[in-house]
Design a protein around this motif. Structure first.
Motif, mmCIF file in Angstrom:
data_model
loop_
_atom_site.group_PDB
_atom_site.id
_atom_site.type_symbol
_atom_site.label_atom_id
_atom_site.label_comp_id
_atom_site.label_asym_id
_atom_site.label_seq_id
_atom_site.Cartn_x
_atom_site.Cartn_y
_atom_site.Cartn_z
ATOM 1 N N TYR A 58 -67.005 -36.632 25.700
ATOM 2 C CA TYR A 58 -66.720 -36.527 27.148
ATOM 3 C C TYR A 58 -65.113 -35.192 27.194
ATOM 4 C CZ TYR A 58 -62.793 -37.015 30.463
ATOM 5 O OH TYR A 58 -62.059 -36.534 31.332
ATOM 6 N N ARG A 59 -65.082 -34.939 25.984
ATOM 7 C CA ARG A 59 -64.024 -33.759 26.071
ATOM 8 C C ARG A 59 -64.257 -32.877 25.661
ATOM 9 N NH1 ARG A 59 -59.159 -34.090 26.960
ATOM 10 N NH2 ARG A 59 -58.098 -32.800 24.444
ATOM 11 N N GLU A 60 -65.840 -32.894 24.542
ATOM 12 C CA GLU A 60 -66.174 -31.581 24.194
ATOM 13 C C GLU A 60 -67.801 -31.674 24.121
ATOM 14 O OE1 GLU A 60 -64.488 -29.238 20.796
ATOM 15 O OE2 GLU A 60 -63.714 -31.459 20.142
ATOM 16 N N PRO A 61 -67.894 -31.782 25.872
ATOM 17 C CA PRO A 61 -69.630 -31.797 26.682
ATOM 18 C C PRO A 61 -70.506 -30.394 25.554
ATOM 19 C CG PRO A 61 -68.302 -31.880 27.856
ATOM 20 C CD PRO A 61 -67.286 -31.836 26.940
ATOM 21 N N ARG A 62 -69.911 -29.422 25.704
ATOM 22 C CA ARG A 62 -71.174 -27.466 25.007
ATOM 23 C C ARG A 62 -71.499 -27.814 24.389
ATOM 24 N NH1 ARG A 62 -69.560 -23.035 29.436
ATOM 25 N NH2 ARG A 62 -71.403 -22.129 28.263
ATOM 26 N N ARG A 63 -70.511 -28.722 23.267
ATOM 27 C CA ARG A 63 -70.047 -28.433 21.979
ATOM 28 C C ARG A 63 -71.505 -29.119 21.219
ATOM 29 N NH1 ARG A 63 -68.021 -29.026 16.888
ATOM 30 N NH2 ARG A 63 -66.736 -30.504 17.484
ATOM 31 N N LEU A 64 -70.926 -30.390 21.662
ATOM 32 C CA LEU A 64 -71.516 -32.004 20.980
ATOM 33 C C LEU A 64 -72.864 -32.306 21.719
ATOM 34 C CD1 LEU A 64 -67.953 -33.773 20.570
ATOM 35 C CD2 LEU A 64 -69.708 -32.644 18.658
ATOM 36 N N TRP A 65 -73.323 -32.315 23.219
ATOM 37 C CA TRP A 65 -73.971 -32.703 23.767
ATOM 38 C C TRP A 65 -75.236 -32.967 22.381
ATOM 39 C CZ3 TRP A 65 -79.366 -31.071 25.084
ATOM 40 C CH2 TRP A 65 -79.609 -29.857 25.194
ATOM 41 N N ARG A 66 -75.541 -31.538 22.872
ATOM 42 C CA ARG A 66 -76.856 -31.475 20.948
ATOM 43 C C ARG A 66 -76.816 -32.053 20.235
ATOM 44 N NH1 ARG A 66 -81.579 -28.717 20.918
ATOM 45 N NH2 ARG A 66 -82.494 -28.360 19.402
ATOM 46 N N ARG A 67 -75.932 -33.093 19.460
ATOM 47 C CA ARG A 67 -75.797 -32.942 17.964
ATOM 48 C C ARG A 67 -75.686 -34.672 18.612
ATOM 49 N NH1 ARG A 67 -70.179 -33.448 15.132
ATOM 50 N NH2 ARG A 67 -70.314 -31.272 15.109
ATOM 51 N N TYR A 68 -75.419 -35.203 19.638
ATOM 52 C CA TYR A 68 -74.767 -36.093 20.197
ATOM 53 C C TYR A 68 -76.407 -36.754 20.565
ATOM 54 C CZ TYR A 68 -69.742 -36.824 18.244
ATOM 55 O OH TYR A 68 -69.143 -36.650 17.876
ATOM 56 N N LEU A 69 -76.600 -36.107 21.191
ATOM 57 C CA LEU A 69 -77.402 -36.776 22.465
ATOM 58 C C LEU A 69 -79.444 -36.828 22.197
ATOM 59 C CD1 LEU A 69 -76.465 -36.615 25.901
ATOM 60 C CD2 LEU A 69 -76.250 -38.457 24.800
ATOM 61 N N VAL A 70 -79.194 -35.681 21.795
ATOM 62 C CA VAL A 70 -80.945 -34.465 21.037
ATOM 63 C C VAL A 70 -80.985 -34.864 19.266
ATOM 64 C CG1 VAL A 70 -82.423 -33.435 19.972
ATOM 65 C CG2 VAL A 70 -80.903 -32.960 22.748
ATOM 66 N N THR A 71 -79.988 -34.620 18.410
ATOM 67 C CA THR A 71 -80.383 -35.345 17.147
ATOM 68 C C THR A 71 -79.942 -37.026 16.882
ATOM 69 O OG1 THR A 71 -79.441 -33.058 16.873
ATOM 70 C CG2 THR A 71 -79.121 -34.289 14.755
ATOM 71 N N ASN A 72 -79.243 -37.609 17.155
ATOM 72 C CA ASN A 72 -79.275 -38.723 17.075
ATOM 73 C C ASN A 72 -80.477 -39.492 17.417
ATOM 74 O OD1 ASN A 72 -76.502 -37.774 16.003
ATOM 75 N ND2 ASN A 72 -75.152 -39.550 17.096
ATOM 76 N N THR A 73 -80.448 -39.166 18.912
ATOM 77 C CA THR A 73 -81.934 -40.033 19.224
ATOM 78 C C THR A 73 -83.048 -39.822 18.356
ATOM 79 O OG1 THR A 73 -80.729 -39.863 21.405
ATOM 80 C CG2 THR A 73 -83.006 -39.841 21.053
#
Length: 103
Positions: A58-73
């Protein structure tokens, strides 16, 4: 040695220099930022519930979206496939028995 370059830079750094740095390397990510007060931690209830990752997204969506949503999936999918294969082949105990008789 504590390495705080962020994921995956710190992991690549530690791996690439493993033969040149003769010390235990601990990749700590944003720990320095949290302790220095330059990055806010999640509220306690989110930390206790295992949702700190959601707060950081929520705080850093541009930087973390790929890590959390793509890589973790991808990781969860590979882990699930591994567990299903392990279950269909007799489970972990069978694999351990096979390995122990190789020596």
């Amino acid at each position: 040695m504590f390495i705080g370059l962020g994921c995956p830079k710190q992991d690549h750094f530690a791996h690439d220099l493993r033969d040149r740095i003769h010390a235990v390397q601990v990749c700590v990510g944003a720990a320095f930022d949290f302790h220095a007060g330059t990055l806010r931690t999640a509220p306690r209830w989110m930390q206790r519930s295992g949702l700190e990752w959601l707060y950081r997204l929520y705080r850093e969506p541009r930087r973390l979206w790929r890590r959390y949503l793509v890589t973790n999936t991808l990781f969860v999918g590979k882990f699930a496939r591994s567990m299903l294969q392990r279950r269909s082949s007799g489970g972990a105990n069978e694999n351990v028995r096979q390995l122990s008789y190789r020596n």
